[in-house]
Design an enzyme around this catalytic site. Structure first.
Site, PDB file in Angstrom:
ATOM      1  CE  LYS A   1       8.991   4.623   2.661  1.00 50.73           C
ATOM      2  NZ  LYS A   1       9.516   3.385   3.219  1.00 50.73           N
TER       3      LYS A   1
ATOM      4  CD  GLN B   1       8.005   0.065   2.589  1.00 52.24           C
ATOM      5  OE1 GLN B   1       8.886   0.865   2.256  1.00 52.24           O
ATOM      6  NE2 GLN B   1       7.173   0.326   3.569  1.00 52.24           N
TER       7      GLN B   1
ATOM      8  CG  ASP C   1      14.535   2.250   5.537  1.00 50.03           C
ATOM      9  OD1 ASP C   1      13.821   3.271   5.639  1.00 50.03           O
ATOM     10  OD2 ASP C   1      14.193   1.237   4.895  1.00 50.03           O
TER      11      ASP C   1
HETATM   12  N1  GUN Z   1       7.794  -0.573   6.471  1.00 46.24           N
HETATM   13  C1  GUN Z   1       7.138   0.318   7.256  1.00 46.24           C
HETATM   14  N2  GUN Z   1       7.893   1.420   7.450  1.00 46.24           N
HETATM   15  C2  GUN Z   1       9.057   1.210   6.777  1.00 46.24           C
HETATM   16  C3  GUN Z   1      10.228   1.993   6.597  1.00 46.24           C
HETATM   17  O1  GUN Z   1      10.368   3.111   7.112  1.00 46.24           O
HETATM   18  N3  GUN Z   1      11.205   1.432   5.826  1.00 46.24           N
HETATM   19  C4  GUN Z   1      11.086   0.201   5.289  1.00 46.24           C
HETATM   20  N4  GUN Z   1      12.109  -0.261   4.568  1.00 46.24           N
HETATM   21  N5  GUN Z   1      10.011  -0.547   5.442  1.00 46.24           N
HETATM   22  C5  GUN Z   1       9.001  -0.044   6.188  1.00 46.24           C
END
Ligand code: GUN
Length: 283
Positions: free
Chosen positions: A53, A97, A120
């Site tokens: 990311k 996350q 998100d």
């Molecule tokens: N863990 C796995 N995929 C994601 C996501 O898209 N966002 C977040 N915050 N955690 C994750």
């Protein structure tokens, strides 16, 4: 009939180039879009996701901040970091996350994120906006699936879509996005007795259950659009989706491969959401 591949890597590249152009234009005006990512603990998979990311931000003109804390971080300490980033004018998108260590209430943390920065789209606020058809930030994976379906040129309005899976992050928001696009939507899940009976009626199938070979050729209507959200391993350890790709591609009209379908779109839509949040903050 052999299905046309829906190339998520190519679509991602186009969308990311557009994000890059717009982010650099904003930077030129002193308003560089910024994303903050909080990682708690040392889960190796999460570390890879987070790194990707941050890397994608750097490659497309977005500012990013990564805060990595030990698993011993308390919920109070985490909430204090969320509160600080909520008021940081250089940060337009904020994500924590998942998964978080078990002593932390993930829902409480997500709820603490300023809805305008919830890139998100996981908060109850964002889910409510989607549910009621109001503007807001959409969860990246289903948002990316919509872009993949749209890229086929097939009109979604009036079509029958079957979503397999009912998670809060993919299945449910996927169903709502398809409904908003005027599809007739059926949601199937692990307790659906005869999955094929539903999927055989579908012009669009989105498979998001996390179990390989959930959708096989005999379960697909000829010409259907098939979107595979799954990320599994086969017996040889090779990455595969929820769809029996080799079989289904002989029946479907369009199909996403794994890898190279939905996967690249998730981070792309996170960048799109961060740009959108920054544009909104600037307006
Ligand atoms: N863990 C796995 N995929 C994601 C996501 O898209 N966002 C977040 N915050 N955690 C994750």
């Amino acid at each position: 009939m052999t299905a046309t591949l829906i190339d998520g890597t190519a679509l991602s590249k186009t969308l990311r180039a557009d994000v890059g152009d717009r982010a650099r234009a904003m930077s030129g005006a002193g308003r560089q879009p910024g994303l903050a990512v909080i990682l708690v603990g040392d889960d190796p998979a999460s570390a890879v996701y987070v790194r990707n990311k941050v890397k994608a931000c750097a490659e497309h003109g977005l500012h990013s901040v990564l805060e990595n804390y030990p698993a011993s971080l308390t919920q109070t300490e985490l909430l204090a970091r969320v509160a600080a980033l909520n008021t940081d004018a250089c940060i337009h998108g904020l994500l924590v996350q998942m998964p978080l260590p078990p002593h932390i209430d993930a829902q409480a943390v997500i709820a603490a994120i300023d809805p305008r920065k919830d890139v998100d789209g996981f908060s109850v606020h964002s889910a409510g906006q989607l549910m009621t058809g109001l503007p807001g930030l959409r969860p990246a994976t289903p948002y990316g699936c919509m872009k993949l379906i749209e890229s086929t040129g097939m009109a979604i309005k009036g079509k029958h879509a079957v979503v397999i899976g009912r998670s809060n992050t993919v299945g449910k928001p996927m169903a709502l996005l398809l409904l908003q696009a005027n599809a007739t939507v059926t949601v199937c899940h692990s307790a659906t007795p005869d999955l094929g009976q539903h999927t055989r009626q579908a012009d669009i199938v989105v498979a998001a259950v996390g179990r390989r070979n959930t959708l096989t050729a005999d379960m697909v209507k000829p010409g259907a659009v098939v979107i595979d959200v799954g990320m599994n391993r086969n017996d040889q350890g090779k990455l595969c989706g929820d769809v029996d790709f080799d079989g289904v591609r002989e029946v479907a009209g369009w199909i996403t491969p794994v890898p190279g379908g939905v996967g690249p779109m998730t981070i792309t839509m996170l960048l799109v959401n961060t740009l959108q949040a920054a544009l909104h903050a600037a307006s």
